[in-house]
Design an enzyme around this catalytic site. Sequence first.
Site, PDB file in Angstrom:
ATOM      1  CE1 TYR A 154      -3.065  -3.023   0.851  1.00  0.00           C
ATOM      2  CE2 TYR A 154      -4.489  -1.102   0.772  1.00  0.00           C
ATOM      3  CZ  TYR A 154      -4.322  -2.460   0.728  1.00  0.00           C
ATOM      4  OH  TYR A 154      -5.405  -3.260   0.558  1.00  0.00           O
ATOM      5  CE  LYS A 214       0.983 -17.218   1.584  1.00  0.00           C
ATOM      6  NZ  LYS A 214       0.412 -18.516   1.893  1.00  0.00           N
ATOM      7  CG  ASP A 259      -2.223 -19.848   3.310  1.00  0.00           C
ATOM      8  OD1 ASP A 259      -1.467 -19.156   4.007  1.00  0.00           O
ATOM      9  OD2 ASP A 259      -1.865 -20.927   2.816  1.00  0.00           O
ATOM     10  CG  ASP A 276      -7.901  -4.061   2.210  1.00  0.00           C
ATOM     11  OD1 ASP A 276      -9.061  -3.909   2.643  1.00  0.00           O
ATOM     12  OD2 ASP A 276      -7.516  -3.560   1.143  1.00  0.00           O
TER      13      ASP A 276
END
Length: 418
Positions: A163, A230, A284, A308
Amino acid sequence: MKRARGGRPVEAPADGHAIGLRGDRLEVPDDPVVPFIEGDGTGPDIWRATRAVVDAAVAKAYAGRRRIVWVEVLAGEKAHRATGEWLPAETVAAIARYRVAIKGPLTTPVGGGIRSLNVAMRQQLDLYQCIRPVRYFRGVPSPMRHPEKLDVVIFRENTEDVYAGIEWQAGTEANRRVRDFLTKEMGAEIREGSGIGIKPVSEFGSKRLVRRAIQYALVYGRPSVTIIHKGNIQKYTEGAFRDWGYAVASDEFAGEVVTEKEVWDAHGGKVPEGKVMLNDRIADNAFQQLLTRPSEYSVLATTNLNGDYLSDAAAAQVGGLGIAPGGNVGDGVALFEATHGTAPKYAGQDKVNPGSLLLSACMMLRHMGWREAADAAERAFEATIMAKVVTYDFARQLDPPVEPVKTSEFAAAIVRNL
Ligand code: NAP
């Protein structure tokens, strides 16, 4: 009510006082000045409703001893009409000065110099935490069989990650130079014709976010903080975020936080009384765990993009995407906001659900330490929905569907239920 005009600083109304700051703590007077941006499109409708409920809840909870002195500040279309600017400097200065503010949704001007007014405000005020509590309100239509099992507060890092807006369009000279550097000097393989973006994740940014998430868990008696990342794939950004998160816990909260590993290695699988457990999950996996084992999660701390996605997915689980509240919080300054957009096709129709802005206002009250008023407003909100007094969005989802009420009627019913 006072209004900020372009070019003129916002003065404190004669009858209110500015919220102060001592060290890390807000000092909130009984008559704090709170700036508001009513927002574009449906913003004025939901703001009117929110303000009516908040004023009534505060009056009721504190028997008239406390009240908010609202001061309007301009942003978005209203600011542009009045001052020629989308985000006047006085508005940002007023939010910084009064420390706590609330805003309705704003139209993002298309083609202007500003990417998004929301992003601009977050950057200018360094609002580095996006906080999204996600819990179920009885009576709200949800796709889940047990939506009440989810009750999490998501801390999303608000300033870094992809971002940050550091990207180069495929086919441009700048892109060619960046690709040349990365392929020729750094040995990276990047296919020709690729768009290129950079994902910065800093120690400073990661630590201050996780620190706030842990402090929140301690203040509000929440059992755990889970770092979502992640890091299995993006080792030096997402993986580092996780490592810095654990480092903050061990360096600064050693007596108050215990890691999941320690719980198993040293405490027989049981979190010691009074301690917050810190663990981590790969992103995930986190998405499926929130669906399959929602009650095992409480406070989540994560990077910008994960946060987000996760915020909206979690909000949808409790049926609350349209009533999801949010706050953008920095050090000593906070801006609470409806998380949906301006829904321009319904502007001025007194039709849409004010829930997102109202629940954001409840977050704001808690942030100010006015928990009793926040609790009262949320209880009345829930009682109103349970009585099937709802706006069009919920009315059409209920089985059997019910006749919807207007935004203002919904607010009046909440006030009656206080
Ligand atoms: P949107 O305004 O969120 O509206 C999309 C749909 O969501 C609406 O058509 C409506 O669904 C539903 N909805 C939104 N608010 C609702 C409410 N209060 N009660 C009930 N339903 C509600 O998204 P958009 O149309 O993509 O964006 C419109 C403008 O808002 C754009 O200018 C965008 O830049 C801006 N925006 C601002 C913010 C912000 O300020 N934080 C955030 C997102 C977007 P139905 O049509 O099914 O009734």
